[in-house]
Design a protein around this motif. Structure first.
Motif, PDB file in Angstrom:
ATOM      1  N   GLY A 135       1.126  -1.353  -0.284  1.00  0.00           N
ATOM      2  CA  GLY A 135      -0.068   0.489   0.042  1.00  0.00           C
ATOM      3  C   GLY A 135       0.843   1.288  -0.007  1.00  0.00           C
ATOM      4  O   GLY A 135       2.016   1.685  -1.131  1.00  0.00           O
ATOM      5  N   THR A 136       0.567   1.889   0.777  1.00  0.00           N
ATOM      6  CA  THR A 136       1.330   3.602   1.096  1.00  0.00           C
ATOM      7  C   THR A 136       2.177   3.353   1.764  1.00  0.00           C
ATOM      8  O   THR A 136       3.037   4.522   2.139  1.00  0.00           O
ATOM      9  N   GLY A 137       2.523   2.158   2.327  1.00  0.00           N
ATOM     10  CA  GLY A 137       3.934   2.463   3.441  1.00  0.00           C
ATOM     11  C   GLY A 137       4.051   2.619   4.525  1.00  0.00           C
ATOM     12  O   GLY A 137       4.988   2.585   5.451  1.00  0.00           O
ATOM     13  N   ALA A 138       2.592   2.299   5.522  1.00  0.00           N
ATOM     14  CA  ALA A 138       2.146   2.665   6.868  1.00  0.00           C
ATOM     15  C   ALA A 138       3.036   1.352   7.370  1.00  0.00           C
ATOM     16  O   ALA A 138       4.015   2.267   8.621  1.00  0.00           O
ATOM     17  N   GLU A 198      12.068  -3.968   1.801  1.00  0.00           N
ATOM     18  CA  GLU A 198      11.535  -4.000   0.718  1.00  0.00           C
ATOM     19  C   GLU A 198       9.767  -4.206   0.530  1.00  0.00           C
ATOM     20  O   GLU A 198       9.434  -4.652   0.803  1.00  0.00           O
ATOM     21  N   GLY A 199       9.024  -3.321  -0.337  1.00  0.00           N
ATOM     22  CA  GLY A 199       7.756  -3.373  -0.434  1.00  0.00           C
ATOM     23  C   GLY A 199       7.707  -3.502  -1.850  1.00  0.00           C
ATOM     24  O   GLY A 199       7.978  -3.604  -2.845  1.00  0.00           O
ATOM     25  N   LEU A 200       5.894  -4.382  -2.204  1.00  0.00           N
ATOM     26  CA  LEU A 200       5.665  -4.555  -3.623  1.00  0.00           C
ATOM     27  C   LEU A 200       4.264  -4.027  -3.568  1.00  0.00           C
ATOM     28  O   LEU A 200       3.659  -4.206  -2.698  1.00  0.00           O
ATOM     29  N   GLU A 201       3.951  -3.534  -4.438  1.00  0.00           N
ATOM     30  CA  GLU A 201       2.380  -3.707  -4.959  1.00  0.00           C
ATOM     31  C   GLU A 201       1.938  -2.640  -5.868  1.00  0.00           C
ATOM     32  O   GLU A 201       2.719  -2.937  -6.808  1.00  0.00           O
ATOM     33  N   LEU A 202       1.524  -3.677  -6.101  1.00  0.00           N
ATOM     34  CA  LEU A 202      -0.297  -3.376  -7.740  1.00  0.00           C
ATOM     35  C   LEU A 202       0.339  -2.127  -8.319  1.00  0.00           C
ATOM     36  O   LEU A 202       0.402  -1.905  -9.067  1.00  0.00           O
ATOM     37  N   SER A 203      -0.616  -1.125  -6.926  1.00  0.00           N
ATOM     38  CA  SER A 203      -1.461   0.122  -7.273  1.00  0.00           C
ATOM     39  C   SER A 203      -0.081   1.038  -7.789  1.00  0.00           C
ATOM     40  O   SER A 203       0.609   1.658  -6.892  1.00  0.00           O
ATOM     41  N   ASP A 204      -0.116   1.906  -8.801  1.00  0.00           N
ATOM     42  CA  ASP A 204       0.548   2.490  -9.104  1.00  0.00           C
ATOM     43  C   ASP A 204       0.788   4.777  -8.143  1.00  0.00           C
ATOM     44  O   ASP A 204       1.590   4.632  -7.657  1.00  0.00           O
ATOM     45  N   PRO A 205      -0.076   4.486  -7.632  1.00  0.00           N
ATOM     46  CA  PRO A 205       0.010   5.603  -7.087  1.00  0.00           C
ATOM     47  C   PRO A 205      -0.076   5.374  -5.954  1.00  0.00           C
ATOM     48  O   PRO A 205       0.730   6.311  -5.336  1.00  0.00           O
ATOM     49  N   MET A 206      -0.313   4.222  -5.199  1.00  0.00           N
ATOM     50  CA  MET A 206       0.148   3.740  -3.784  1.00  0.00           C
ATOM     51  C   MET A 206       1.701   3.112  -3.900  1.00  0.00           C
ATOM     52  O   MET A 206       2.157   3.890  -3.145  1.00  0.00           O
ATOM     53  N   VAL A 207       2.458   2.510  -5.114  1.00  0.00           N
ATOM     54  CA  VAL A 207       3.882   2.592  -5.671  1.00  0.00           C
ATOM     55  C   VAL A 207       4.292   3.981  -5.165  1.00  0.00           C
ATOM     56  O   VAL A 207       5.688   4.754  -4.511  1.00  0.00           O
ATOM     57  N   GLU A 208       3.402   4.933  -6.215  1.00  0.00           N
ATOM     58  CA  GLU A 208       4.564   6.323  -5.939  1.00  0.00           C
ATOM     59  C   GLU A 208       4.315   7.130  -4.206  1.00  0.00           C
ATOM     60  O   GLU A 208       5.601   8.064  -3.998  1.00  0.00           O
ATOM     61  N   GLY A 254       7.491   8.167  -1.967  1.00  0.00           N
ATOM     62  CA  GLY A 254       7.610   9.100  -1.787  1.00  0.00           C
ATOM     63  C   GLY A 254       7.772   9.596  -0.041  1.00  0.00           C
ATOM     64  O   GLY A 254       8.673  10.227   0.343  1.00  0.00           O
ATOM     65  N   ARG A 255       7.238   8.679   1.050  1.00  0.00           N
ATOM     66  CA  ARG A 255       7.340   8.705   1.950  1.00  0.00           C
ATOM     67  C   ARG A 255       8.563   8.085   2.737  1.00  0.00           C
ATOM     68  O   ARG A 255       8.801   8.511   3.962  1.00  0.00           O
ATOM     69  N   LEU A 256       9.036   7.003   1.646  1.00  0.00           N
ATOM     70  CA  LEU A 256      10.041   6.186   2.672  1.00  0.00           C
ATOM     71  C   LEU A 256      11.349   6.179   1.491  1.00  0.00           C
ATOM     72  O   LEU A 256      11.980   5.001   0.950  1.00  0.00           O
ATOM     73  N   PRO A 257      12.407   7.626   1.207  1.00  0.00           N
ATOM     74  CA  PRO A 257      13.207   7.508   0.227  1.00  0.00           C
ATOM     75  C   PRO A 257      14.442   6.394   0.930  1.00  0.00           C
ATOM     76  O   PRO A 257      14.661   5.869   2.048  1.00  0.00           O
ATOM     77  N   GLY A 258      15.047   5.732   0.437  1.00  0.00           N
ATOM     78  CA  GLY A 258      16.275   4.689   0.391  1.00  0.00           C
ATOM     79  C   GLY A 258      15.660   3.468   0.626  1.00  0.00           C
ATOM     80  O   GLY A 258      15.997   2.218   1.611  1.00  0.00           O
TER      81      GLY A 258
END
Length: 237
Positions: A48-51, A64-74, A78-82
């Motif tokens: 998701g949004t990385g919460a 690392e994360g894996l996400e299908l939704s492009d808006p949620m990937v972005e 954005g919230r988890l640089p690095g």
């Protein structure tokens, strides 16, 4: 798949409903390390949004994360640089490396389309786990515990933005169809409404356990966690 509108308010509405991302990640890290004490790396599938991922990053050396939704990937990037957030589908992905722990939260595993796809998805998780690696999966409601016709309603206000969420869920064959309506309002933009529909598979507990076994996991079901849905925790054999 989640779009831009829900991405903007996703964490706000769930935090308003009392979701404690930090407590959930700490519980999972504790249970994972009880099975694999030296666990240092983690992949959060359907992040998701990385919460959750944000808190996992403070508990593991590499995440690392894996996400299908492009808006949620972005949003997550954005919230988890690095932190690497991979765009991909949990049902078919290849990251070219393994992890000590793989998580899949918020009932996301229920978006698999049936027992065969559930098993193949879990086999994909197993391929991305180191020997003895741990999987922790928050399932969707079991077929035998699902409440047909369930209605949920919540209103929360954060930073002068108010969000109302109302959902109605009905059984449709072997799945639940959940219609969700949102009203979002603030002083500058006024009020707007949008709706989503989610078709989520209803597996029995026995079907989950058989799929884990077929994918090479020895799992335990922990009841009561995650709003009552529970948690499957197990190690790759």
């Amino acid at each position: 798949m989640y779009g831009t509108e829900i991405t903007e308010i996703y964490e706000l509405i769930h935090q308003g409903r009392g979701k404690d991302y930090q407590a959930e990640t700490e519980e999972i890290a504790r249970r994972a390390r009880s099975l694999l004490p030296g666990a240092r790396s983690l992949l959060d599938v359907a992040c998701g949004t990385g919460a959750h991922l944000r808190h996992f990053a403070g508990l593991f050396d590499h995440v690392e994360g894996l996400e299908l939704s492009d808006p949620m990937v972005e949003a997550a990037r954005g919230r988890l640089p690095g932190v690497t957030v991979n765009a991909g589908d949990m049902r078919a992905f290849d990251l070219g490396r393994t992890f000590d722990v793989i998580t899949c939260m918020f009932g996301s595993i229920g978006y698999t389309a049936g027992v065969t796809e559930l098993e193949s998805t879990l086999r994909g998780f197993a391929r991305h786990l180191a020997a003895g690696g741990v999987v922790a999966i928050d399932p969707w409601w079991f077929s035998e515990t699902y409440l047909d016709g369930y209605v949920s309603a919540d209103v929360t206000t954060v930073d002068e933005r108010t969000v109302a969420r109302v959902s109605h869920s009905t059984r449709e064959g072997d799945a639940s169809r959940m219609n969700v309506h949102y009203v979002v309002a603030d002083a500058r933009s006024g009020a707007r409404h949008f709706a989503e529909t989610h078709l989520i598979r209803l597996y029995t507990r026995a079907q989950y356990e058989a799929a884990f076994d077929a994918a090479g996991f020895a799992v335990e079901y922990v009841a009561g966690l995650h709003s009552g849905r529970g948690l499957f925790v197990g190690a790759r054999r």
